[in-house]
Design a protein around this motif. Structure first.
Motif, PDB file in Angstrom:
ATOM      1  N   ARG A   1       1.215   4.054  -3.038  1.00 35.70           N
ATOM      2  CA  ARG A   1       1.017   5.480  -2.763  1.00 35.70           C
ATOM      3  C   ARG A   1       2.199   6.289  -3.284  1.00 35.70           C
ATOM      4  NH1 ARG A   1      -0.411   6.088   3.484  1.00 35.70           N
ATOM      5  NH2 ARG A   1      -0.070   8.274   2.917  1.00 35.70           N
TER       6      ARG A   1
ATOM      7  N   ILE B   1       0.839  -1.204   0.000  1.00 38.10           N
ATOM      8  CA  ILE B   1       0.000   0.000   0.000  1.00 38.10           C
ATOM      9  C   ILE B   1       0.870   1.249   0.000  1.00 38.10           C
ATOM     10  CG2 ILE B   1      -1.681   1.322   1.344  1.00 38.10           C
ATOM     11  CD1 ILE B   1      -2.816  -1.364   2.312  1.00 38.10           C
TER      12      ILE B   1
ATOM     13  N   LYS C   1       2.253   9.106  -6.456  1.00 42.75           N
ATOM     14  CA  LYS C   1       2.738  10.471  -6.254  1.00 42.75           C
ATOM     15  C   LYS C   1       3.685  10.936  -7.351  1.00 42.75           C
ATOM     16  CE  LYS C   1       2.341  11.210  -1.277  1.00 42.75           C
ATOM     17  NZ  LYS C   1       3.089  11.500  -0.022  1.00 42.75           N
TER      18      LYS C   1
ATOM     19  N   GLU D   1       7.212   6.927   1.939  1.00 39.65           N
ATOM     20  CA  GLU D   1       6.195   7.146   2.954  1.00 39.65           C
ATOM     21  C   GLU D   1       6.684   6.750   4.339  1.00 39.65           C
ATOM     22  OE1 GLU D   1       3.297   8.494   2.650  1.00 39.65           O
ATOM     23  OE2 GLU D   1       3.130   8.678   0.486  1.00 39.65           O
TER      24      GLU D   1
END
Length: 385
Positions: free
Chosen positions: A328, A324, A332, A343
């Motif tokens: 993400r 996940i 981006k 992240e």
């Protein structure tokens, strides 16, 4: 006391706990020139782990640092926070990110203005963050190990029948002789993960620090258990799957620290694709299926069966969590062609962030649009720490 411990030991090592009915530890006794894994072999991983820690220190100084210099990786100049007992006590004991009301109280205690308190905490936080060169050294070390481990595992497995047909990992279980290549592959992998746990206090800490610890502990337990009960064929496949994508991730970090954006994005995209294929497809639908579903057609379930597959499920849950985060990051940077943002990491705060935020607050307040006196700081999108 001794008799209690003796009975407990006998209970723990009962055949029915670790093996299917009719099989047991007696099947793993050496005979006729055939060697089988032993519990005592696992102690060898401790000197291996210590050896890795020593080699890592030498590698980072003789290879990592010069390589960082060649690629232009440099640390930013950091302004140290001035000694202040009141602020230092709050930073260490209460919070590294004080609320606005606390900042005003600390301003009175320390004799600093509100702006000076904010600047002090920013500089103090930056002081505790690892430097870019340190992160480069760590990434280059892990890249080197994962790359070597992947090719070593591939060399040890590519000519084995269970590499092509995973059901073969149960043929003759548990009376499967230990091969020299399997022995060294296991000792090096387990020793490396033990070294990661031993160095956790000095390694770069990320936002998923707790998940990383769970991953390392589960991996060590999984490798150790698979060694004890001769799940070695399954274990080698699991280790190879994990090593496949890790070197790509570390290479993306290396090029990120060097400022090679396009190269970083390329390797991160490759990493994301390989990670999803190996960790979310091959591992659960091929390997875990062969360790969980297929064995039930050969043997009834037993406690060791549930323990082994339970650890695999823990790893799989962590893989979903990281997948996940990876997706993400991909979302981006793909549309705007910016560098990927990790992240799991926080960024180093620049010397102008508080000033920019203060100017924004004043401008908005002047127009009557301030919300409780707070404005967002620069988010520094597009950095992978």
């Amino acid at each position: 006391m001794l008799s209690t411990l003796s009975r407990l030991r006998e209970l723990i090592w009962q055949d029915w706990i670790w093996f299917p009915p009719g099989l047991g530890w007696a099947d793993l006794q050496d005979h006729d020139g055939k060697v089988y894994p032993k519990i005592g072999d696992l102690w060898f991983t401790l000197p291996v782990a210590l050896g890795f820690l020593l080699i890592r220190q030498v590698f980072e100084r003789t290879v990592g640092t010069p390589m960082a210099g060649l690629l232009g990786v440099k640390d930013k100049h950091r302004v140290s926070a001035a000694p202040n007992p009141a602020l230092e006590a709050y930073f260490c004991r209460t919070s590294k990110h004080p609320e606005q009301s606390c900042i005003e109280s600390l301003s009175k205690q320390s004799g600093y203005s509100v702006r000076q308190v904010q600047r002090w905490f920013r500089r103090r936080r930056n002081h505790d963050r690892p430097s870019k060169v340190k992160k480069f050294q760590e990434a280059s070390w892990r890249f080197t190990f994962y790359l070597i481990a992947f090719f070593a595992g591939l060399w040890a497995l590519i000519d084995k029948p269970w590499f092509w047909d995973m059901k073969e990992m149960w043929t003759g279980f548990p009376k499967m002789p230990l091969l020299p290549s399997q022995y060294w592959y296991y000792m090096l992998e387990l020793g490396f993960y033990v070294s990661l746990v031993l160095s956790v206090a000095t390694d770069v800490k990320r936002k998923d620090f707790k998940e990383q610890i769970v991953h390392h502990v589960a991996t060590i337990l999984l490798i150790s258990f698979s060694w004890l009960v001769n799940y070695i064929r399954a274990g080698t496949l699991i280790m190879l799957v994990h090593d496949t994508s890790d070197s790509l991730m570390e290479s993306a970090k290396i090029f990120n620290y060097a400022g090679w954006r396009r190269t970083c994005n390329f390797f991160f995209t490759m990493f994301a694709a390989v990670f999803i294929v190996t960790r979310l497809v091959i591992l659960p639908f091929w390997i875990i299926h062969t360790t969980w579903v297929y064995p039930l057609t050969l043997y009834p379930a037993f406690p060791g069966f549930y323990f082994f597959n339970g650890l695999l499920i823990v790893l799989q849950c962590l893989h979903v969590f990281w997948a996940i985060l990876i997706l993400r990051m991909v979302v981006k940077f793909l549309p705007g062609n910016h560098i990927v943002a990790d992240e799991r990491s926080d960024h180093e705060e620049s010397e102008t962030e508080d000033e920019d935020a203060e100017h924004s607050r004043k401008a908005v307040s002047k127009n009557g649009h301030a919300l409780n006196g707070h404005m967002p700081l620069n988010n520094n999108h597009g950095k992978m720490e």
